[in-house]
Design a protein around this motif. Structure first.
Motif, PDB file in Angstrom:
ATOM      1  N   PHE A   9       0.880  -1.443   0.095  1.00  0.00           N
ATOM      2  CA  PHE A   9       0.087   0.054  -0.075  1.00  0.00           C
ATOM      3  C   PHE A   9       0.820   1.182   0.153  1.00  0.00           C
ATOM      4  N   THR A  10       2.006   1.149   0.912  1.00  0.00           N
ATOM      5  CA  THR A  10       2.908   2.273   0.969  1.00  0.00           C
ATOM      6  C   THR A  10       3.462   2.657  -0.626  1.00  0.00           C
ATOM      7  N   LYS A  11       3.822   1.753  -1.114  1.00  0.00           N
ATOM      8  CA  LYS A  11       4.299   1.851  -2.455  1.00  0.00           C
ATOM      9  C   LYS A  11       3.276   2.499  -3.395  1.00  0.00           C
ATOM     10  N   THR A  12       2.261   2.066  -3.365  1.00  0.00           N
ATOM     11  CA  THR A  12       1.225   2.493  -4.282  1.00  0.00           C
ATOM     12  C   THR A  12       0.663   3.898  -3.694  1.00  0.00           C
ATOM     13  N   ILE A  13       0.565   4.468  -2.571  1.00  0.00           N
ATOM     14  CA  ILE A  13       0.199   5.601  -2.078  1.00  0.00           C
ATOM     15  C   ILE A  13       1.518   6.675  -2.426  1.00  0.00           C
ATOM     16  N   PHE A  14       2.548   6.417  -2.089  1.00  0.00           N
ATOM     17  CA  PHE A  14       3.473   7.227  -2.644  1.00  0.00           C
ATOM     18  C   PHE A  14       4.024   7.419  -3.882  1.00  0.00           C
ATOM     19  N   GLY A  15       3.490   6.422  -4.887  1.00  0.00           N
ATOM     20  CA  GLY A  15       3.621   6.341  -6.521  1.00  0.00           C
ATOM     21  C   GLY A  15       2.613   7.545  -6.733  1.00  0.00           C
ATOM     22  N   VAL A  16       1.542   7.409  -6.087  1.00  0.00           N
ATOM     23  CA  VAL A  16       0.359   8.638  -6.564  1.00  0.00           C
ATOM     24  C   VAL A  16       1.149   9.820  -6.187  1.00  0.00           C
ATOM     25  N   ILE A  17       1.496   9.887  -4.849  1.00  0.00           N
ATOM     26  CA  ILE A  17       2.044  11.173  -4.510  1.00  0.00           C
ATOM     27  C   ILE A  17       3.208  11.680  -5.382  1.00  0.00           C
ATOM     28  N   GLU A  18       4.080  10.845  -5.838  1.00  0.00           N
ATOM     29  CA  GLU A  18       5.108  11.342  -6.900  1.00  0.00           C
ATOM     30  C   GLU A  18       4.585  11.735  -8.052  1.00  0.00           C
ATOM     31  N   THR A  19       3.742  11.073  -8.738  1.00  0.00           N
ATOM     32  CA  THR A  19       3.044  11.184  -9.894  1.00  0.00           C
ATOM     33  C   THR A  19       2.545  12.756  -9.869  1.00  0.00           C
ATOM     34  N   CYS A  20       1.816  12.905  -8.733  1.00  0.00           N
ATOM     35  CA  CYS A  20       1.027  14.295  -8.489  1.00  0.00           C
ATOM     36  C   CYS A  20       2.081  15.379  -8.408  1.00  0.00           C
ATOM     37  N   HIS A  21       2.882  15.086  -7.674  1.00  0.00           N
ATOM     38  CA  HIS A  21       3.985  16.134  -7.591  1.00  0.00           C
ATOM     39  C   HIS A  21       4.824  16.594  -8.748  1.00  0.00           C
ATOM     40  N   SER A  22       5.009  15.416  -9.387  1.00  0.00           N
ATOM     41  CA  SER A  22       5.775  15.457 -10.708  1.00  0.00           C
ATOM     42  C   SER A  22       4.887  16.190 -11.682  1.00  0.00           C
ATOM     43  N   LEU A  23       3.783  16.332 -11.596  1.00  0.00           N
ATOM     44  CA  LEU A  23       3.115  17.016 -12.520  1.00  0.00           C
ATOM     45  C   LEU A  23       2.470  18.323 -11.996  1.00  0.00           C
ATOM     46  N   GLY A  24       2.828  18.778 -10.748  1.00  0.00           N
ATOM     47  CA  GLY A  24       2.739  20.148 -10.262  1.00  0.00           C
ATOM     48  C   GLY A  24       1.184  20.025  -9.508  1.00  0.00           C
ATOM     49  N   VAL A  25       0.897  18.992  -9.099  1.00  0.00           N
ATOM     50  CA  VAL A  25      -0.422  18.929  -8.324  1.00  0.00           C
ATOM     51  C   VAL A  25      -0.115  18.380  -6.738  1.00  0.00           C
ATOM     52  N   MET A  26      -0.806  19.245  -5.703  1.00  0.00           N
ATOM     53  CA  MET A  26      -0.740  18.777  -4.219  1.00  0.00           C
ATOM     54  C   MET A  26      -1.989  18.379  -3.969  1.00  0.00           C
TER      55      MET A  26
END
Length: 327
Positions: free
Chosen positions: A145-162
């Protein structure tokens, strides 16, 4: 102790009661000609409700495919800020659509009474409910779950979304299977940001809000703190900070100690506790990033596989067991 209350399901400004109103009476929320929802979809049962409206099951007339429809009542949009929030949520969903483990938007349709956002249907329920049912997850499953959740965060942050409202309620299982993937939802509080940009509005859910948000000066690092709280709950079943009142809770978030000694923490690996402590560093400048978390998880998994590979052939029984664990 299992988390049984649902403190996260509060309105954005949870101390303010919204009066009934006819809303802003704007001609168009989406500012585009969208057509009517019922021209393309048939509405079904109610799936849930939130601050501005309700979510329904809907079926595409042409294909018979099922979707979720978030219907936002215009009469509840009382300010230009509310209006901007809805517009931004739709824009961000389109911006992120198609990315792994993020719910995809199908389209937005506006009529005289509502803005209807049609999106991918996830039928497996909330991560929150499964935590409540189980109490806590084994470390290996929590790591997934941690891998998925932080994968989402990395994707969002790399695209300029918080995201700004990460919590177990905002991760849905795609289906009811035990090993179903999860997807992030609810970008109603999300914002676009630029590197180094800071924000001052206090938004989010009490148990998951970062200390710098309470101090009204924060950036994308706040998402990592919120995710760290989720990971803590996944591993032990209770939040790291608790209070009899919201004020007490916020004081704990600002300066309380985090328990890593009570059961089950003595049985959880030092590497898991170490990375979790780095997620919950109060100084956002010293807090680990989503990318660093993913690298740590990858490195840890790689080390486990290396240990398996180094076993002698005579250890075939142990080898098969470890291979199954770390596959």
């Amino acid at each position: 102790m299992v988390v049984t209350a649902n403190p996260a399901k509060k309105p954005r400004h949870h101390n303010v009661k919204r009066p009934m109103s006819l809303g802003l009476q704007v001609e168009s929320v989406t500012r585009t000609k969208t057509g009517h929802l019922k021209e393309h979809f048939t509405l079904g049962e109610k799936l849930g409700h939130g601050q501005f409206g309700k979510t329904f099951l809907c079926v595409e007339r042409q294909t018979g495919k099922k979707y979720a429809c978030k219907s936002i009542a215009k009469r509840r949009l009382l300010s230009m800020e509310d209006l901007d929030d809805v517009r931004r949520e739709i824009e961000i969903m389109h911006h992120l659509s198609g990315r792994p483990n993020i719910v995809s938007i199908k389209g937005a349709y506006e009529d005289s009474v509502a803005v209807n956002v049609v999106m991918e249907l996830c039928t497996g329920g909330e991560l929150y409910d499964r935590i409540v049912k189980r109490g806590r997850y084994p470390e290996k499953k929590a790591a997934e779950f941690t891998k998925t959740i932080f994968g989402v965060i990395e994707t969002c942050h790399s695209l300029g979304v918080m995201h700004r409202d990460l919590k177990p309620e905002n991760f849905l299982f795609v289906n009811e299977d035990e090993n179903s993937p999860i997807k992030a939802i609810d970008f109603g509080l999300s914002v676009f940001f630029k590197p180094g940009e800071t924000f001052s509005d206090v938004v989010g859910s009490p148990y998951y809000v970062a200390p710098e948000v309470l101090c009204k000066c924060y950036g994308a690092e706040a998402d990592v703190w919120s995710a760290g709280v989720i990971v803590y709950i996944l591993l032990c079943g209770v939040p790291p900070f608790w209070g009899e009142s919201e004020q007490e809770l916020f004081e704990e978030i600002m300066c309380g100690d985090i328990d890593f000694t009570s059961d089950p923490w003595p049985n959880i690996s030092e590497s898991a506790k170490d990375v979790l402590k780095k997620m919950l560093v109060r100084d956002p400048k010293r807090r680990i990033t989503a990318h660093q978390v993913l690298c740590r998880l990858k490195s840890s998994l790689g080390a486990c596989r290396l240990r398996v590979w180094l076993l002698k052939p005579t250890d075939s029984g142990v080898l098969s067991q470890l291979s199954a664990i770390y596959a």
